[in-house]
Design a protein around this motif. Sequence first.
Motif, short mmCIF file in Angstrom:
data_model
loop_
_atom_site.label_atom_id
_atom_site.label_comp_id
_atom_site.label_asym_id
_atom_site.label_seq_id
_atom_site.Cartn_x
_atom_site.Cartn_y
_atom_site.Cartn_z
N THR A 18 44.82 51.29 56.59
CA THR A 18 46.00 51.83 57.75
C THR A 18 45.25 51.65 59.26
OG1 THR A 18 46.33 53.64 56.09
CG2 THR A 18 46.96 54.30 58.51
N GLY A 19 44.08 51.83 59.46
CA GLY A 19 43.60 51.70 60.84
C GLY A 19 43.79 50.28 61.18
N VAL A 20 43.47 49.37 60.05
CA VAL A 20 43.30 47.90 60.47
C VAL A 20 44.89 47.71 60.99
CG1 VAL A 20 43.37 45.67 59.36
CG2 VAL A 20 41.46 47.18 59.32
N ILE A 21 46.01 47.99 60.00
CA ILE A 21 47.29 47.54 60.41
C ILE A 21 47.72 48.50 61.47
CG2 ILE A 21 49.76 48.06 59.38
CD1 ILE A 21 48.30 48.14 56.58
N GLU A 55 40.35 42.07 67.56
CA GLU A 55 39.59 43.21 68.19
C GLU A 55 40.22 44.59 67.85
OE1 GLU A 55 38.67 44.68 72.86
OE2 GLU A 55 38.27 42.62 72.29
N GLY A 56 41.57 44.82 68.00
CA GLY A 56 42.26 46.04 67.78
C GLY A 56 42.09 46.29 66.13
N MET A 57 41.99 45.36 65.52
CA MET A 57 42.12 45.52 64.03
C MET A 57 40.58 45.95 63.59
SD MET A 57 44.06 41.98 62.63
CE MET A 57 43.84 42.44 60.77
N ALA A 58 39.57 45.38 64.10
CA ALA A 58 38.31 45.86 63.98
C ALA A 58 38.06 47.31 64.57
CB ALA A 58 37.08 45.00 64.56
N VAL A 62 37.07 50.63 62.10
CA VAL A 62 35.94 51.54 62.26
C VAL A 62 36.60 53.11 62.59
CG1 VAL A 62 34.38 52.32 64.04
CG2 VAL A 62 34.47 49.93 63.46
N ALA A 63 37.86 53.25 62.98
CA ALA A 63 38.38 54.38 63.52
C ALA A 63 38.68 55.12 62.06
CB ALA A 63 39.49 54.12 64.51
#
Length: 79
Positions: A18-21, A55-58, A62-63
């Motif tokens: 979900t964080g990646v998306i 970068e946003g996906m990474a 992590v988040a």
Amino acid sequence: MGRKNQRFLLLVLLCSATGVIVGGTASWAESNQCMQANVVTDQCLKQSPIARTIEGMATGLVAGAGAAISVDWQHKREG
């Protein structure tokens, strides 16, 4: 592998995905909005939209994993 470990791994996997998306989508949208602005800043031109999206996906990965670990830790403290 115990049932609790499987649940924990599933929680981490789902939160990370979900964080990646969400992170990728938000970064892509920000990139597009930046390029369509009336005055394109130097910051927009320095980094490609694809690199910004990755970068946003990474960051989202992590988040999401951090959120899952925190939820599990909090749940263990309460119960």
